[in-house]
Write a protein that holds these residues in place. Structure first.
Motif, PDB file in Angstrom:
ATOM      1  N   THR A 183      10.203   0.348   8.692  1.00 41.40           N
ATOM      2  CA  THR A 183       9.413  -0.801   9.148  1.00 41.40           C
ATOM      3  C   THR A 183       8.318  -0.355  10.114  1.00 41.40           C
ATOM      4  OG1 THR A 183      11.399  -2.147   8.959  1.00 41.40           O
ATOM      5  CG2 THR A 183       9.562  -3.102  10.146  1.00 41.40           C
ATOM      6  N   ASP A 186       5.679   1.295   8.102  1.00 41.25           N
ATOM      7  CA  ASP A 186       4.924   0.281   7.353  1.00 41.25           C
ATOM      8  C   ASP A 186       3.930  -0.437   8.263  1.00 41.25           C
ATOM      9  OD1 ASP A 186       5.959   0.731   4.886  1.00 41.25           O
ATOM     10  OD2 ASP A 186       7.406  -0.914   4.920  1.00 41.25           O
ATOM     11  N   LEU A 187       4.407  -0.730   9.467  1.00 41.68           N
ATOM     12  CA  LEU A 187       3.576  -1.439  10.442  1.00 41.68           C
ATOM     13  C   LEU A 187       2.297  -0.642  10.715  1.00 41.68           C
ATOM     14  CD1 LEU A 187       4.000  -4.053  11.980  1.00 41.68           C
ATOM     15  CD2 LEU A 187       5.106  -2.771  13.779  1.00 41.68           C
ATOM     16  N   ARG A 189       0.967   1.440   8.802  1.00 39.17           N
ATOM     17  CA  ARG A 189       0.154   1.430   7.589  1.00 39.17           C
ATOM     18  C   ARG A 189      -0.640   0.124   7.464  1.00 39.17           C
ATOM     19  NH1 ARG A 189      -0.453   3.657   2.369  1.00 39.17           N
ATOM     20  NH2 ARG A 189      -0.566   2.062   0.756  1.00 39.17           N
ATOM     21  N   THR A 190      -0.017  -1.002   7.866  1.00 43.74           N
ATOM     22  CA  THR A 190      -0.759  -2.265   7.757  1.00 43.74           C
ATOM     23  C   THR A 190      -1.977  -2.252   8.679  1.00 43.74           C
ATOM     24  OG1 THR A 190       0.428  -3.462   9.510  1.00 43.74           O
ATOM     25  CG2 THR A 190       1.368  -3.586   7.304  1.00 43.74           C
ATOM     26  N   SER A 192      -3.730   0.412   9.066  1.00 45.87           N
ATOM     27  CA  SER A 192      -4.503   1.564   8.586  1.00 45.87           C
ATOM     28  C   SER A 192      -4.613   2.648   9.645  1.00 45.87           C
ATOM     29  CB  SER A 192      -5.904   1.132   8.148  1.00 45.87           C
ATOM     30  OG  SER A 192      -5.821   0.089   7.229  1.00 45.87           O
TER      31      SER A 192
ATOM     32  N   ARG B  53       4.349  -7.509  -0.231  1.00 47.96           N
ATOM     33  CA  ARG B  53       4.011  -6.104   0.028  1.00 47.96           C
ATOM     34  C   ARG B  53       2.878  -5.621  -0.864  1.00 47.96           C
ATOM     35  NH1 ARG B  53       7.640  -3.018   3.033  1.00 47.96           N
ATOM     36  NH2 ARG B  53       7.158  -1.173   1.804  1.00 47.96           N
ATOM     37  N   ASP B  57      -0.758  -4.120   0.319  1.00 49.48           N
ATOM     38  CA  ASP B  57      -0.970  -2.727  -0.088  1.00 49.48           C
ATOM     39  C   ASP B  57       0.137  -1.816   0.442  1.00 49.48           C
ATOM     40  OD1 ASP B  57      -2.361  -0.677  -1.446  1.00 49.48           O
ATOM     41  OD2 ASP B  57      -3.280  -0.014   0.433  1.00 49.48           O
ATOM     42  N   LEU B  58       1.338  -2.371   0.598  1.00 53.57           N
ATOM     43  CA  LEU B  58       2.494  -1.520   0.932  1.00 53.57           C
ATOM     44  C   LEU B  58       3.192  -1.092  -0.351  1.00 53.57           C
ATOM     45  CD1 LEU B  58       3.911  -3.461   4.035  1.00 53.57           C
ATOM     46  CD2 LEU B  58       2.580  -1.354   4.029  1.00 53.57           C
ATOM     47  N   ARG B  60       2.106  -0.777  -4.808  1.00 48.96           N
ATOM     48  CA  ARG B  60       1.010  -0.874  -5.765  1.00 48.96           C
ATOM     49  C   ARG B  60       1.513  -1.545  -7.040  1.00 48.96           C
ATOM     50  NH1 ARG B  60      -2.869   3.182  -3.979  1.00 48.96           N
ATOM     51  NH2 ARG B  60      -3.119   2.447  -1.840  1.00 48.96           N
ATOM     52  N   ARG B  77      -6.752  -3.858   3.229  1.00 52.17           N
ATOM     53  CA  ARG B  77      -5.946  -3.257   4.298  1.00 52.17           C
ATOM     54  C   ARG B  77      -6.839  -2.412   5.209  1.00 52.17           C
ATOM     55  NH1 ARG B  77      -3.585   1.723   4.835  1.00 52.17           N
ATOM     56  NH2 ARG B  77      -3.877   2.264   2.641  1.00 52.17           N
ATOM     57  N   LEU B  78      -7.694  -1.587   4.602  1.00 52.22           N
ATOM     58  CA  LEU B  78      -8.559  -0.730   5.408  1.00 52.22           C
ATOM     59  C   LEU B  78      -9.523  -1.563   6.247  1.00 52.22           C
ATOM     60  CD1 LEU B  78      -9.196   2.143   2.841  1.00 52.22           C
ATOM     61  CD2 LEU B  78      -7.745   2.188   4.869  1.00 52.22           C
ATOM     62  N   ARG B  80      -8.697  -4.257   7.558  1.00 52.22           N
ATOM     63  CA  ARG B  80      -7.818  -4.989   8.482  1.00 52.22           C
ATOM     64  C   ARG B  80      -7.961  -6.507   8.316  1.00 52.22           C
ATOM     65  NH1 ARG B  80      -9.486   0.032  12.057  1.00 52.22           N
ATOM     66  NH2 ARG B  80      -7.584   1.199  11.805  1.00 52.22           N
ATOM     67  N   TYR B  82      -5.578  -8.546   7.261  1.00 55.45           N
ATOM     68  CA  TYR B  82      -4.364  -9.341   7.427  1.00 55.45           C
ATOM     69  C   TYR B  82      -3.501  -8.809   8.566  1.00 55.45           C
ATOM     70  CZ  TYR B  82      -1.928  -5.506   5.190  1.00 55.45           C
ATOM     71  OH  TYR B  82      -1.397  -4.269   4.916  1.00 55.45           O
ATOM     72  N   TYR B  84       0.670  -8.571   9.589  1.00 56.84           N
ATOM     73  CA  TYR B  84       1.936  -8.607   8.864  1.00 56.84           C
ATOM     74  C   TYR B  84       3.085  -8.739   9.856  1.00 56.84           C
ATOM     75  CZ  TYR B  84       4.851  -7.442   4.768  1.00 56.84           C
ATOM     76  OH  TYR B  84       5.724  -7.480   3.706  1.00 56.84           O
ATOM     77  N   PHE B  86       7.189  -8.551  10.083  1.00 56.41           N
ATOM     78  CA  PHE B  86       8.386  -8.157   9.332  1.00 56.41           C
ATOM     79  C   PHE B  86       9.592  -8.977   9.786  1.00 56.41           C
ATOM     80  CE2 PHE B  86       5.551  -4.599   8.968  1.00 56.41           C
ATOM     81  CZ  PHE B  86       5.762  -4.128   7.700  1.00 56.41           C
TER      82      PHE B  86
END
Lengths: 288, 260
Positions: A183, A186-187, A189-190, A192, B53, B57-58, B60, B77-78, B80, B82, B84, B86
């Motif tokens: 997680t 992933d965070l 990654r969100t 970037s 996901r 883009d977590l 594909r 995603r790049l 930015r 959104y 997220y 969890f």
């Protein structure tokens, strides 16, 4: 406070008593033989007194070791060849240099292994194998080889110390750098985040508790490494040299004093690391 | 209709596992307009989290197409686009609450002063003003999750993706957070995609509810949920609410009636 100190003191007192008992028992025969040759028949109390004050006992009594420690640290100038402070410093400097080198190498290795997948399979078996070689067998080879290249004194000893130290650091650090869960990754990654940002802001802070655990093991190992490295070449100075000289001349009290000095040195260094760890942990929000 | 925030056409995703391929998503067609609050609901394995996901883009997609703000998910995603949230708050334990909310801003290279100002504003929005200097373990689970919502909102994305954010919390806390989330949504008019397996939660929050079913993961029904913007908790007792909940329940039942 007193409630936590009392049991510790009780156990310490018990151990000292056991030690005295052991010293009487182990030195009895030597003293008895000497007395018999001299035709003397000492009483029980006199026998006990003699076993606890023998000049070359099999097992020196605690007060003899403390006496020798005091004599060789406080009563001699630190420049003296017989000063334990001087010898401890020689060992300490090699241990600290080796610890620094080993830490740097261990951390770099862990960072590389975590980031380059191929290294884990290709490098890790060699790292593990390196630690399976007894350092006692390896140290003379390294000391002699480096000596032939004109390297003597501090550096070869530091290399042996580093050789022992990098392993617990690398192993702990690899585990620590991998500690963040899916997680958290992933965070990042969100958002970037770059690989460097993931390293500095997630992996490295997560690895610090593991790093400190490794550092403490490594610190004690570095002192052992420096002492072992002083043995093979018949070094003139250092706690290892004191051990060696003591064993040549049957100076058991000197050997024990050097051993105790080494233990005090290690314990102090590990204690300092523990204090640094608590300081860092508090800054990082650990529960009090 | 305005340009959709999310548009999928025949979106499919097949996971390759040791036991063979698993169809996680099959022919998903969904358009989400700006300002909508969309809930994805369904049993485990229906692909609701996978769909979220893919948007983020977590994961594909392996078939079909998806656009996020008219771009590929990776571009979005790049850029930015959104924030997220969890199921676990996933706050970094060595950072204070303020430090955690500032983290995405740090990563985006925003100046120190602006980071602090924005993070404080977001914490106030989720009623966590005064907790800036606390560490995560000093907060309750509900407060931690609110902090993680503030963190997702810190860089003010127009799209908020939430994966069962209240799933691990007890019902009292969950009700409270649902109310707060609704207020937050009406105040900010963000587009929200919200994954849940609670029917009342979905009906209470959403403008539309996407009902999904497993094996293969797919959409079985899309239910309009026009309860208006003003929704007190008591709305859950009204016939209108119960009617929508009933339809969602039927959709869920129809979705996997074959495997009972």
């Amino acid at each position: 406070m007193s409630r936590s100190i009392l049991p510790v003191l009780t156990i310490c007192a018990g151990l000292v008593l056991l030690w005295y008992g052991g010293a009487i028992w182990m030195n009895w025969q030597v003293v008895a033989d000497t007395q018999a040759r001299a035709g003397a028949t000492p009483g029980l109390m006199e026998m006990v007194r003699l076993t606890l004050n023998h000049a070359r006992p099999l097992l020196p009594a605690p007060h003899q070791i403390l006496d020798e420690l005091w004599r060789s640290t406080a009563t001699l100038p630190v420049t003296s060849r017989r000063s334990l402070v001087h010898h401890a410093w020689v060992t300490l400097s090699a241990a600290l240099l080796g610890f620094g080198m080993g830490t740097a190498f261990g951390v770099l290795l862990a960072v590389a292994v975590v980031h380059i997948r191929a290294l884990e399979r290709s490098l890790m078996p060699w790292i593990v194998a390196s630690q399976a070689v007894p350092v006692l067998a390896l140290a003379p080879i390294v000391i002699v080889a480096l000596g032939a290249m004109g390297l003597e004194g501090l550096l070869p000893k530091a290399i042996i110390a580093a050789y022992l130290c990098f392993f617990p650091i690398a192993i702990g650090m690899v585990k620590g750098l991998r500690a963040p869960d899916a997680t958290a990754r992933d965070l990042m990654r969100t958002w970037s985040a770059t690989q460097a940002q993931v390293f500095w802001k997630l992996r490295l802070p997560a690895s610090l508790p593991f790093l400190f655990a490794g550092l403490k093991v490594a610190m004690a190992a570095a002192v052992v490494g420096a002492i072992v490295a002083e043995l093979p070449a018949g070094a003139q100075a250092g706690l290892g040299a004191r051990l060696l000289a003591g064993s040549y001349f049957g100076q058991t009290i000197q050997i024990w004093a050097a051993l105790v000095a080494a233990a005090i040195l290690s314990a102090t260094l590990v204690g300092l690391l523990g204090a640094a760890e608590r300081l860092v942990a508090r800054r990082m929000g650990a529960r009090a | 209709m305005a340009e959709p925030v999310i548009a999928t056409r025949d979106l499919s995703l097949v996971f390759t596992t040791r036991d063979g391929p698993v169809q996680a998503l099959s022919n998903v067609n969904l358009d989400i307009a700006p300002g909508e609050f969309i809930s994805l609901i369904g049993p485990s394995g229906c692909g609701k989290t996978t769909l979220l996901r893919v948007i983020a883009d977590l994961e594909r997609a392996t078939g079909g197409s998806i656009a996020v703000n008219g771009r590929t998910p990776e571009q979005a995603r790049l850029a930015r686009d959104y924030g997220y949230v969890f199921q676990a708050p996933a706050l970094l334990p060595w950072r204070t609450i303020l430090g955690n909310v500032q983290l995405p801003l740090e990563i985006m290279g925003i100046s120190r002063e602006e980071r602090a100002a924005r993070a404080k504003a977001q914490l106030a929005l989720v009623n966590l003003a005064g907790f800036e200097r606390k560490f995560p373990w000093q907060l309750s689970g509900g407060m931690q999750q609110r902090a993680s919502i503030a963190r997702a909102l810190a860089f003010e994305p127009k799209l908020l993706l939430m994966d069962e954010p209240f799933g691990a919390l007890d019902e009292i806390v969950r009700d409270h957070l649902n109310e707060q989330l609704l207020k937050l949504w009406s105040a900010t008019r963000k587009t929200v995609v919200f994954v849940t397996h609670s029917i009342p939660e979905a009906v209470f929050l959403s403008t539309r509810i996407v009902v999904m079913s497993p094996r293969p993961g797919r959409i079985t029904d899309i239910v309009d949920c026009d309860l208006g913007p003003d929704r007190p908790l008591e709305i859950r007792e009204t016939p209108e609410f119960l009617r929508i909940a009933q339809r969602v329940r039927e959709g869920l039942r129809a979705g996997h009636s074959y495997d009972v």
